[in-house]
Design a protein around this motif. Sequence first.
Motif, PDB file in Angstrom:
ATOM      1  N   GLU A  41      -5.304   6.461  -8.337  1.00  0.00           N
ATOM      2  CA  GLU A  41      -3.977   7.046  -8.562  1.00  0.00           C
ATOM      3  C   GLU A  41      -3.053   6.721  -7.392  1.00  0.00           C
ATOM      4  OE1 GLU A  41      -1.109   9.105 -10.811  1.00  0.00           O
ATOM      5  OE2 GLU A  41      -3.083   8.358 -11.382  1.00  0.00           O
ATOM      6  N   ALA A  42      -3.587   6.721  -6.176  1.00  0.00           N
ATOM      7  CA  ALA A  42      -2.786   6.373  -5.002  1.00  0.00           C
ATOM      8  C   ALA A  42      -2.329   4.918  -5.082  1.00  0.00           C
ATOM      9  CB  ALA A  42      -3.591   6.612  -3.725  1.00  0.00           C
ATOM     10  N   VAL A  43      -3.218   4.031  -5.516  1.00  0.00           N
ATOM     11  CA  VAL A  43      -2.852   2.614  -5.655  1.00  0.00           C
ATOM     12  C   VAL A  43      -1.678   2.476  -6.621  1.00  0.00           C
ATOM     13  CG1 VAL A  43      -3.645   0.357  -6.494  1.00  0.00           C
ATOM     14  CG2 VAL A  43      -5.139   1.752  -5.046  1.00  0.00           C
ATOM     15  N   GLU A  44      -1.700   3.234  -7.708  1.00  0.00           N
ATOM     16  CA  GLU A  44      -0.602   3.191  -8.681  1.00  0.00           C
ATOM     17  C   GLU A  44       0.715   3.664  -8.074  1.00  0.00           C
ATOM     18  OE1 GLU A  44      -1.531   4.967 -12.439  1.00  0.00           O
ATOM     19  OE2 GLU A  44      -3.423   3.868 -12.589  1.00  0.00           O
ATOM     20  N   GLN A  45       0.652   4.467  -7.003  1.00  0.00           N
ATOM     21  CA  GLN A  45       1.858   4.958  -6.329  1.00  0.00           C
ATOM     22  C   GLN A  45       2.268   4.060  -5.158  1.00  0.00           C
ATOM     23  OE1 GLN A  45       3.695   7.648  -7.378  1.00  0.00           O
ATOM     24  NE2 GLN A  45       2.305   7.620  -9.109  1.00  0.00           N
ATOM     25  N   GLY A  46       1.596   2.920  -5.007  1.00  0.00           N
ATOM     26  CA  GLY A  46       1.946   1.989  -3.934  1.00  0.00           C
ATOM     27  C   GLY A  46       1.261   2.261  -2.615  1.00  0.00           C
ATOM     28  N   ILE A  47       0.236   3.095  -2.627  1.00  0.00           N
ATOM     29  CA  ILE A  47      -0.528   3.425  -1.421  1.00  0.00           C
ATOM     30  C   ILE A  47      -1.776   2.548  -1.410  1.00  0.00           C
ATOM     31  CG2 ILE A  47      -1.792   5.272  -0.248  1.00  0.00           C
ATOM     32  CD1 ILE A  47       0.179   7.215  -1.799  1.00  0.00           C
ATOM     33  N   HIS A  48      -2.116   1.985  -0.256  1.00  0.00           N
ATOM     34  CA  HIS A  48      -3.242   1.067  -0.195  1.00  0.00           C
ATOM     35  C   HIS A  48      -4.018   1.240   1.112  1.00  0.00           C
ATOM     36  CE1 HIS A  48      -0.857  -1.306   2.635  1.00  0.00           C
ATOM     37  NE2 HIS A  48       0.151  -1.095   1.812  1.00  0.00           N
ATOM     38  N   PRO A  49      -5.287   0.817   1.117  1.00  0.00           N
ATOM     39  CA  PRO A  49      -6.048   0.854   2.362  1.00  0.00           C
ATOM     40  C   PRO A  49      -5.315   0.059   3.449  1.00  0.00           C
ATOM     41  CG  PRO A  49      -7.510   0.428   0.527  1.00  0.00           C
ATOM     42  CD  PRO A  49      -6.103   0.331  -0.010  1.00  0.00           C
ATOM     43  N   GLY A  50      -5.360   0.568   4.664  1.00  0.00           N
ATOM     44  CA  GLY A  50      -4.653  -0.056   5.783  1.00  0.00           C
ATOM     45  C   GLY A  50      -3.306   0.581   6.059  1.00  0.00           C
ATOM     46  N   MET A  51      -2.729   1.262   5.075  1.00  0.00           N
ATOM     47  CA  MET A  51      -1.451   1.954   5.263  1.00  0.00           C
ATOM     48  C   MET A  51      -1.684   3.165   6.164  1.00  0.00           C
ATOM     49  SD  MET A  51       0.952   3.586   2.270  1.00  0.00           S
ATOM     50  CE  MET A  51       1.730   2.044   1.838  1.00  0.00           C
ATOM     51  N   GLY A  53      -1.504   6.912   7.562  1.00  0.00           N
ATOM     52  CA  GLY A  53      -1.508   8.187   6.862  1.00  0.00           C
ATOM     53  C   GLY A  53      -0.113   8.731   6.620  1.00  0.00           C
ATOM     54  N   LYS A  54       0.741   8.696   7.637  1.00  0.00           N
ATOM     55  CA  LYS A  54       2.095   9.253   7.476  1.00  0.00           C
ATOM     56  C   LYS A  54       2.917   8.436   6.474  1.00  0.00           C
ATOM     57  CE  LYS A  54       3.399   7.283  11.927  1.00  0.00           C
ATOM     58  NZ  LYS A  54       3.725   7.674  13.295  1.00  0.00           N
ATOM     59  N   GLU A  55       2.697   7.129   6.398  1.00  0.00           N
ATOM     60  CA  GLU A  55       3.400   6.299   5.413  1.00  0.00           C
ATOM     61  C   GLU A  55       2.950   6.650   3.995  1.00  0.00           C
ATOM     62  OE1 GLU A  55       3.986   2.325   8.188  1.00  0.00           O
ATOM     63  OE2 GLU A  55       2.246   2.454   6.873  1.00  0.00           O
ATOM     64  N   ALA A  56       1.652   6.899   3.835  1.00  0.00           N
ATOM     65  CA  ALA A  56       1.121   7.285   2.534  1.00  0.00           C
ATOM     66  C   ALA A  56       1.691   8.628   2.092  1.00  0.00           C
ATOM     67  CB  ALA A  56      -0.398   7.340   2.581  1.00  0.00           C
ATOM     68  N   LEU A  57       1.789   9.575   3.018  1.00  0.00           N
ATOM     69  CA  LEU A  57       2.333  10.887   2.674  1.00  0.00           C
ATOM     70  C   LEU A  57       3.758  10.794   2.150  1.00  0.00           C
ATOM     71  CD1 LEU A  57       0.922  13.012   5.592  1.00  0.00           C
ATOM     72  CD2 LEU A  57       0.399  13.315   3.157  1.00  0.00           C
ATOM     73  N   ILE A  58       4.568   9.951   2.748  1.00  0.00           N
ATOM     74  CA  ILE A  58       5.958   9.789   2.286  1.00  0.00           C
ATOM     75  C   ILE A  58       5.966   9.292   0.845  1.00  0.00           C
ATOM     76  CG2 ILE A  58       8.096   8.475   2.645  1.00  0.00           C
ATOM     77  CD1 ILE A  58       7.543  10.774   4.694  1.00  0.00           C
ATOM     78  N   LYS A  59       5.019   8.452   0.463  1.00  0.00           N
ATOM     79  CA  LYS A  59       4.930   7.973  -0.921  1.00  0.00           C
ATOM     80  C   LYS A  59       4.410   9.050  -1.874  1.00  0.00           C
ATOM     81  CE  LYS A  59       4.682   3.045  -0.207  1.00  0.00           C
ATOM     82  NZ  LYS A  59       5.684   2.592  -1.163  1.00  0.00           N
ATOM     83  N   MET A  60       3.903  10.153  -1.317  1.00  0.00           N
ATOM     84  CA  MET A  60       3.370  11.253  -2.132  1.00  0.00           C
ATOM     85  C   MET A  60       4.402  12.345  -2.387  1.00  0.00           C
ATOM     86  SD  MET A  60      -0.439  11.742  -0.583  1.00  0.00           S
ATOM     87  CE  MET A  60      -1.595  10.385  -0.484  1.00  0.00           C
ATOM     88  N   ILE A  61       5.649  12.072  -2.048  1.00  0.00           N
ATOM     89  CA  ILE A  61       6.704  13.078  -2.259  1.00  0.00           C
ATOM     90  C   ILE A  61       7.105  13.089  -3.721  1.00  0.00           C
ATOM     91  CG2 ILE A  61       9.062  13.727  -1.677  1.00  0.00           C
ATOM     92  CD1 ILE A  61       8.566  12.396   1.052  1.00  0.00           C
TER      93      ILE A  61
END
Length: 97
Positions: free
Chosen positions: A77-87, A89-97
């Motif tokens: 589900e994270a991959v579908e939101q543009g989140i990927h391994p290597g990103m 943590g704080k960058e991933a959280l912004i994509k989870m808004i």
Amino acid sequence: MIPIILDNHTFLAISVRLPKTNLLAVASEKGYIMCGALDVGLLNDKLRDRKILAGRATGVTSIEELLDAPLESVTWEAVEQGIHPGMLGKEALIKMI
């Protein structure tokens, strides 16, 4: 539990001190990042129907490290939101808004 502000958005940081380890997580309303205790395989396989938006960072010992660490693995589900391994943590959280 403490609030964390990133890009003017508030997230909830949770730290649980246990014998010989700490559980660390930072959550938005849609998803979360967590320390190495998170079982991404379980979320992707047995809980796939829940479409959990999450990422895992290993080797972290504080919330600050969790925010600055590259994610080791993420849910589908994270991959579908543009989140990927290597990103980070704080960058991933912004994509989870």
